[in-house]
Design an enzyme around this catalytic site. Structure first.
Site, PDB file in Angstrom:
ATOM      1  N   GLU A 106      12.118   2.110  -3.576  1.00  0.00           N
ATOM      2  CA  GLU A 106      12.027   3.631  -3.176  1.00  0.00           C
ATOM      3  C   GLU A 106      12.729   3.580  -1.916  1.00  0.00           C
ATOM      4  OE1 GLU A 106       7.644   2.922  -3.112  1.00  0.00           O
ATOM      5  OE2 GLU A 106       7.603   2.758  -5.552  1.00  0.00           O
ATOM      6  N   GLY A 133       1.257  -2.695  -6.362  1.00  0.00           N
ATOM      7  CA  GLY A 133       1.273  -1.201  -5.698  1.00  0.00           C
ATOM      8  C   GLY A 133      -0.067  -0.564  -6.081  1.00  0.00           C
ATOM      9  N   GLY A 134      -0.257   0.271  -7.028  1.00  0.00           N
ATOM     10  CA  GLY A 134      -1.400   1.015  -7.294  1.00  0.00           C
ATOM     11  C   GLY A 134      -2.658   0.281  -7.002  1.00  0.00           C
ATOM     12  N   HIS A 192      13.077  -2.396  -1.072  1.00  0.00           N
ATOM     13  CA  HIS A 192      12.106  -1.859  -1.979  1.00  0.00           C
ATOM     14  C   HIS A 192      12.938  -0.536  -2.913  1.00  0.00           C
ATOM     15  CE1 HIS A 192       9.116  -0.029  -4.364  1.00  0.00           C
ATOM     16  NE2 HIS A 192       8.265  -0.859  -4.316  1.00  0.00           N
ATOM     17  N   TRP A 248       0.771  -1.271  -0.042  1.00  0.00           N
ATOM     18  CA  TRP A 248       0.032   0.140  -0.030  1.00  0.00           C
ATOM     19  C   TRP A 248       0.962   1.269   0.081  1.00  0.00           C
ATOM     20  CZ3 TRP A 248      -4.670  -1.382   4.131  1.00  0.00           C
ATOM     21  CH2 TRP A 248      -5.212  -2.240   3.617  1.00  0.00           C
ATOM     22  N   LYS A 249       2.195   1.221   0.279  1.00  0.00           N
ATOM     23  CA  LYS A 249       2.992   2.358   0.240  1.00  0.00           C
ATOM     24  C   LYS A 249       2.591   3.270   1.029  1.00  0.00           C
ATOM     25  CE  LYS A 249       4.607   0.987  -4.365  1.00  0.00           C
ATOM     26  NZ  LYS A 249       5.127   1.540  -5.563  1.00  0.00           N
ATOM     27  N   GLY A 276       4.488   1.975 -10.988  1.00  0.00           N
ATOM     28  CA  GLY A 276       3.907   3.180 -10.957  1.00  0.00           C
ATOM     29  C   GLY A 276       3.535   4.058 -12.510  1.00  0.00           C
TER      30      GLY A 276
HETATM   31  P1  13P Z   1       2.670  -0.250  -8.947  1.00  0.00           P
HETATM   32  O1  13P Z   1       1.946  -1.513  -9.060  1.00  0.00           O
HETATM   33  O2  13P Z   1       2.084   0.744  -8.440  1.00  0.00           O
HETATM   34  O3  13P Z   1       3.513  -0.313 -10.342  1.00  0.00           O
HETATM   35  O4  13P Z   1       3.939  -0.676  -7.751  1.00  0.00           O
HETATM   36  C1  13P Z   1       4.527  -1.623  -7.845  1.00  0.00           C
HETATM   37  C2  13P Z   1       5.431  -1.697  -6.497  1.00  0.00           C
HETATM   38  O5  13P Z   1       6.411  -0.857  -6.242  1.00  0.00           O
HETATM   39  C3  13P Z   1       4.989  -2.702  -5.589  1.00  0.00           C
HETATM   40  O6  13P Z   1       6.006  -2.908  -4.459  1.00  0.00           O
END
Ligand code: 13P
Length: 259
Positions: free
Chosen positions: A101, A238-239, A99, A10-11, A177
């Site tokens: 990020e 993610g999204g 990750h 979910w970030k 993303g």
């Molecule tokens: P997205 O699915 O939003 O591209 O993100 C992928 C992600 O970084 C999952 O850890």
């Protein structure tokens, strides 16, 4: 047979209230799905929502709790950090580490990721170890060597048993993303290369057991093709994990291919 995993990262999203709503939506959606063919479903909210989300899922065998990060010391003067035993107390079973990020914005190094993997496994939890290349690295033709190096450093010093239990997520940074998924055949090729690397540093039994996920713009309309590949064992989403409908759609797509 490796059981697929669909994990939602979910970030930095969702207040406690929103996390509770999303979790309830997921529970509702999962009610209609046959438990025996479900993948392992993991959701990883922010730390502040873990307690409340765990209250909702602790008696629900269909969803496991994940965290997005941890520190490798159990306690001490490390302001702002959260340790593995603290997460374990909240019902966390999986912890995402490395990750892109975190590597990019919080200077997480391969050495720190290795320390975290050791700390997680020592407490009986499962690390989801992320790796992946930038667009520049892909264009320079160093994707495989870069990822093999990330994996070797992350797994350094781990026992074959611990490696077998771990999870790796291949997430090409340019696909995160952006709506640009990595071609499934290419993602499968990289994942096979990761499995070979795991074999090199452990043995073939660990390489056959370890689950390796794909991550990067996974959506309900991409998952079937991804899960049809020989070595892709699931997805780190993610999204599309932020809406119950799309996350359930990804789980359903997985079940169509791997029932
Ligand atoms: P997205 O699915 O939003 O591209 O993100 C992928 C992600 O970084 C999952 O850890």
């Amino acid at each position: 047979m490796r059981k697929p995993i669909i994990a939602g990262n979910w970030k930095l999203n969702n207040t406690v209230k929103e996390a509770v709503e999303l979790t309830n939506g997921l529970k509702e959606g999962l009610k209609n799905l046959n438990e025996s063919s479900l993948p392992e479903v993991v959701i990883a909210p922010v730390f502040t929502s873990l307690y409340s989300v765990n209250e909702l899922i602790k008696n629900d065998s269909k969803i496991s709790l994940g965290a997005q990060n941890c520190y490798y010391k159990d306690n001490g003067a490390f302001t702002g950090e959260v340790s593995v035993p603290m997460l374990q107390e909240l019902g966390v079973k999986y912890i995402i580490i490395g990750h892109s990020e975190r590597r990019q914005y919080f200077s997480e190094t391969d050495e720190m990721i290795n320390e975290k993997a050791k700390a997680i496994l020592a407490k009986g939890l499962i690390p989801i170890i992320c790796c992946g290349e930038t667009l520049e690295q892909r264009e320079a033709g160093v994707t495989d060597s870069h990822i093999a190096s990330q994996i070797k450093k992350a797994l350094d010093g781990l026992s074959t048993e611990d490696i077998a239990k771990s999870v790796i997520a291949y997430e090409p940074i340019w696909a995160i993303g952006t709506g640009k998924t990595c071609d499934s055949v290419e993602a499968n090729r990289v994942i096979k290369m990761i499995r070979e690397t795991v074999k090199e540093v452990s043995n073939s039994q660990a390489a056959d057991s370890i689950r390796i996920l794909y991550g990067g713009s996974v959506k309900p309309n991409t998952i079937e093709e991804q899960m049809a590949q020989s070595d892709i064992d699931g997805a780190l989403v993610g999204g599309a994990s932020l809406k119950a409908d799309s996350f359930i759609g990804i789980i359903e797509g997985t079940m169509k291919v791997r029932a």
